[in-house]
Design an enzyme around this catalytic site. Structure first.
Site, PDB file in Angstrom:
ATOM      1  N   HIS A 203       0.811  -1.234   0.000  1.00 37.22           N
ATOM      2  CA  HIS A 203       0.000   0.000   0.000  1.00 37.22           C
ATOM      3  C   HIS A 203       0.833   1.268   0.000  1.00 37.22           C
ATOM      4  CE1 HIS A 203       0.849   0.045   4.328  1.00 37.22           C
ATOM      5  NE2 HIS A 203       0.626   1.342   4.251  1.00 37.22           N
TER       6      HIS A 203
HETATM    7  C1  UD1 Z   1      -2.102   5.770   5.344  1.00 36.86           C
HETATM    8  C2  UD1 Z   1      -0.796   6.315   5.937  1.00 36.86           C
HETATM    9  C3  UD1 Z   1       0.246   5.217   5.999  1.00 36.86           C
HETATM   10  C4  UD1 Z   1      -0.290   3.998   6.732  1.00 36.86           C
HETATM   11  C5  UD1 Z   1      -1.585   3.557   6.070  1.00 36.86           C
HETATM   12  C6  UD1 Z   1      -2.190   2.357   6.753  1.00 36.86           C
HETATM   13  C7  UD1 Z   1      -0.383   8.695   5.430  1.00 36.86           C
HETATM   14  C8  UD1 Z   1       0.430   9.648   4.652  1.00 36.86           C
HETATM   15  N1  UD1 Z   1      -0.244   7.376   5.124  1.00 36.86           N
HETATM   16  O1  UD1 Z   1      -1.848   5.409   4.002  1.00 36.86           O
HETATM   17  O2  UD1 Z   1       1.373   5.698   6.700  1.00 36.86           O
HETATM   18  O3  UD1 Z   1       0.668   2.962   6.685  1.00 36.86           O
HETATM   19  O4  UD1 Z   1      -2.519   4.641   6.101  1.00 36.86           O
HETATM   20  O5  UD1 Z   1      -3.162   1.775   5.928  1.00 36.86           O
HETATM   21  O6  UD1 Z   1      -1.129   9.084   6.301  1.00 36.86           O
HETATM   22  N2  UD1 Z   1      -8.997   4.726   0.711  1.00 36.86           N
HETATM   23  C9  UD1 Z   1     -10.251   4.167   0.623  1.00 36.86           C
HETATM   24  N3  UD1 Z   1     -10.920   3.898   1.783  1.00 36.86           N
HETATM   25  C10 UD1 Z   1     -10.400   4.147   3.016  1.00 36.86           C
HETATM   26  C11 UD1 Z   1      -9.123   4.744   3.086  1.00 36.86           C
HETATM   27  C12 UD1 Z   1      -8.432   4.997   1.934  1.00 36.86           C
HETATM   28  O7  UD1 Z   1     -10.766   3.906  -0.451  1.00 36.86           O
HETATM   29  O8  UD1 Z   1     -11.053   3.859   4.021  1.00 36.86           O
HETATM   30  C13 UD1 Z   1      -8.246   4.972  -0.538  1.00 36.86           C
HETATM   31  C14 UD1 Z   1      -8.503   6.301  -1.160  1.00 36.86           C
HETATM   32  O9  UD1 Z   1      -8.471   6.137  -2.520  1.00 36.86           O
HETATM   33  C15 UD1 Z   1      -7.314   7.118  -0.732  1.00 36.86           C
HETATM   34  C16 UD1 Z   1      -6.213   6.072  -0.676  1.00 36.86           C
HETATM   35  O10 UD1 Z   1      -6.867   4.876  -0.273  1.00 36.86           O
HETATM   36  O11 UD1 Z   1      -7.052   8.155  -1.582  1.00 36.86           O
HETATM   37  C17 UD1 Z   1      -5.106   6.385   0.279  1.00 36.86           C
HETATM   38  O12 UD1 Z   1      -5.607   6.603   1.590  1.00 36.86           O
HETATM   39  P1  UD1 Z   1      -4.791   7.543   2.607  1.00 36.86           P
HETATM   40  O13 UD1 Z   1      -5.441   7.538   3.931  1.00 36.86           O
HETATM   41  O14 UD1 Z   1      -4.529   8.855   1.994  1.00 36.86           O
HETATM   42  O15 UD1 Z   1      -3.382   6.827   2.722  1.00 36.86           O
HETATM   43  P2  UD1 Z   1      -3.032   5.286   2.951  1.00 36.86           P
HETATM   44  O16 UD1 Z   1      -2.425   4.762   1.707  1.00 36.86           O
HETATM   45  O17 UD1 Z   1      -4.156   4.520   3.540  1.00 36.86           O
END
Ligand code: UD1
Length: 356
Positions: A203
């Site tokens: 991820h």
């Molecule tokens: C975040 C953290 C990372 C951690 C990870 C655990 C930051 C910069 N990164 O990364 O350090 O290891 O969480 O999982 O804070 N999305 C969904 N549903 C959700 C959440 C996310 O669809 O419930 C998708 C969205 O498209 C979003 C993407 O995942 O844009 C990324 O989510 P985001 O929270 O920005 O970062 P993570 O990759 O989850």
């Protein structure tokens, strides 16, 4: 006295579960969920499985660019902290939620404590590295999971408020492993047997958003002798589709929805090997004594690499394939991450800090 705990992403729910239990024995806790993770299997399931009290606030921030997501959190958190007036704010790990919580507390001059302080990958291209450096810089209490984390802070001239507490993820794992063995039917669900499958997770932004890296990682799973169970983070699923990689997946790869903590714990505990770019999973693999192949060039948990249980593979498909077939740890594991009572230790330090 009131303590505000700020969480928002999956690993933070796991870390806050054991600590929240200890905090509530002697303090009032107000639990604030930024809403960074919002899908039921990225958020809600952790609260129900880990018996975490429902958040007092869910700020519903959701996804967005780093600036937008963090900025919206700052605005919303400021309002809540002004209304709640906590004596201390707790932030966890290295996400944008951590950063926003830390900045808000420190600007409002509320004492700030950082759980999982002092970790460094020394890679400033990682958003997480920036988040944890800033959170450490402005924290009053820094709870370090390992001796190496204490040393990292020392090298940056940071000694005040630094405590070696051990890792709260050990507390969570010890508390839940027996429960997971009893409650989770995950091996049957995937039709796999003890040590006869691998678990993969991907991820990290640098691995998902970059088409070549993501393709290389997928190619690394070709020609494996065992099935690879791959619970897919929503970010990764989005980019697998965007880069047209879903059409030609290796036959061994079993794509699944993100799993809850108990299923994931049991699945990892019985795996032959784990292939991941997650920080927390590298550590969990070590604690469960499962060899780990890390899809990164660096790690915040170099002790696990030095002990021979974790190996940095980067994204070279040939190297990933070779390690999947041949990597095997030679040394026994050690007690690197504490004794499972880090939460108790943290609460004692907070009590003393607040003059109780
Ligand atoms: C975040 C953290 C990372 C951690 C990870 C655990 C930051 C910069 N990164 O990364 O350090 O290891 O969480 O999982 O804070 N999305 C969904 N549903 C959700 C959440 C996310 O669809 O419930 C998708 C969205 O498209 C979003 C993407 O995942 O844009 C990324 O989510 P985001 O929270 O920005 O970062 P993570 O990759 O989850």
């Amino acid at each position: 006295m009131k303590i505000a705990s700020i969480v928002g992403a999956r690993p933070q729910f796991i870390k806050c579960a054991p600590l929240s239990r200890e905090i509530r024995k002697e303090f009032d806790e107000v639990l604030i969920h930024t809403g960074q993770h919002y899908d039921p299997n990225m958020s809600g399931i952790f609260f129900s499985e880990l018996d975490i009290p429902l958040p007092d606030y869910n700020l519903g921030i959701g996804s967005g660019s780093h600036g937008r997501q963090t900025g919206r959190m700052l605005m919303a958190l400021e309002k809540v902290l002004l209304a709640e007036k906590p004596s201390l704010v707790l932030v966890y790990g290295d996400t944008n939620t951590t950063l926003a919580g830390a900045i808000t507390a420190s600007k409002l001059q509320v004492p700030l404590a950082h759980v999982e302080a002092g970790l460094r990958s020394r890679d400033r291209r990682m958003p997480e590295e920036i988040n944890r450096v800033i959170a450490d810089r402005i924290s009053d209490l820094l709870f370090c999971p390992t001796a190496a984390a204490v040393l990292n802070l020392e090298k940056e001239g940071c000694r005040r408020g630094v405590h070696l507490t051990g890792d709260v993820m050990v507390d969570a794992l010890r508390y839940n492993l027996g429960i997971a063995e009893e409650a989770s039917g995950v091996l049957d669900l995937f039709g796999v047997k003890d040590r006869k499958y691998l678990v993969a997770t991907v991820h990290r932004q640098s691995n998902t958003d970059d088409a070549a890296n993501l393709r290389n990682i997928i190619d690394g799973f070709r020609e494996t002798d065992f099935p690879v169970i791959f619970p897919v983070h929503p970010r990764t699923r989005k980019f697998l589709a965007k880069y047209n990689l879903l059409k030609d997946l290796p036959g061994s790869l079993v794509l699944a929805e993100p799993l809850g903590y108990l299923d994931m714990l049991r699945l990892m505990a019985h795996a032959r090997k784990i292939v991941t770019d997650s920080g927390g999973i590298q550590k969990e693999a070590y604690l469960l004594r499962v060899p780990c192949i890390t899809l990164r060039e660096n790690s915040e948990w170099m002790e696990t690499v030095e002990d021979g249980w974790n190996v940095l593979a980067g994204t070279d498909p040939a190297r990933i394939r070779d390690l999947i077939a041949n990597f095997s740890p030679a040394k026994p594991t050690r007690d690197l991450f504490g004794d499972g009572n880090s939460s108790g230790r943290i609460v004692s330090i907070i009590r003393e800090f607040l003059g109780g």
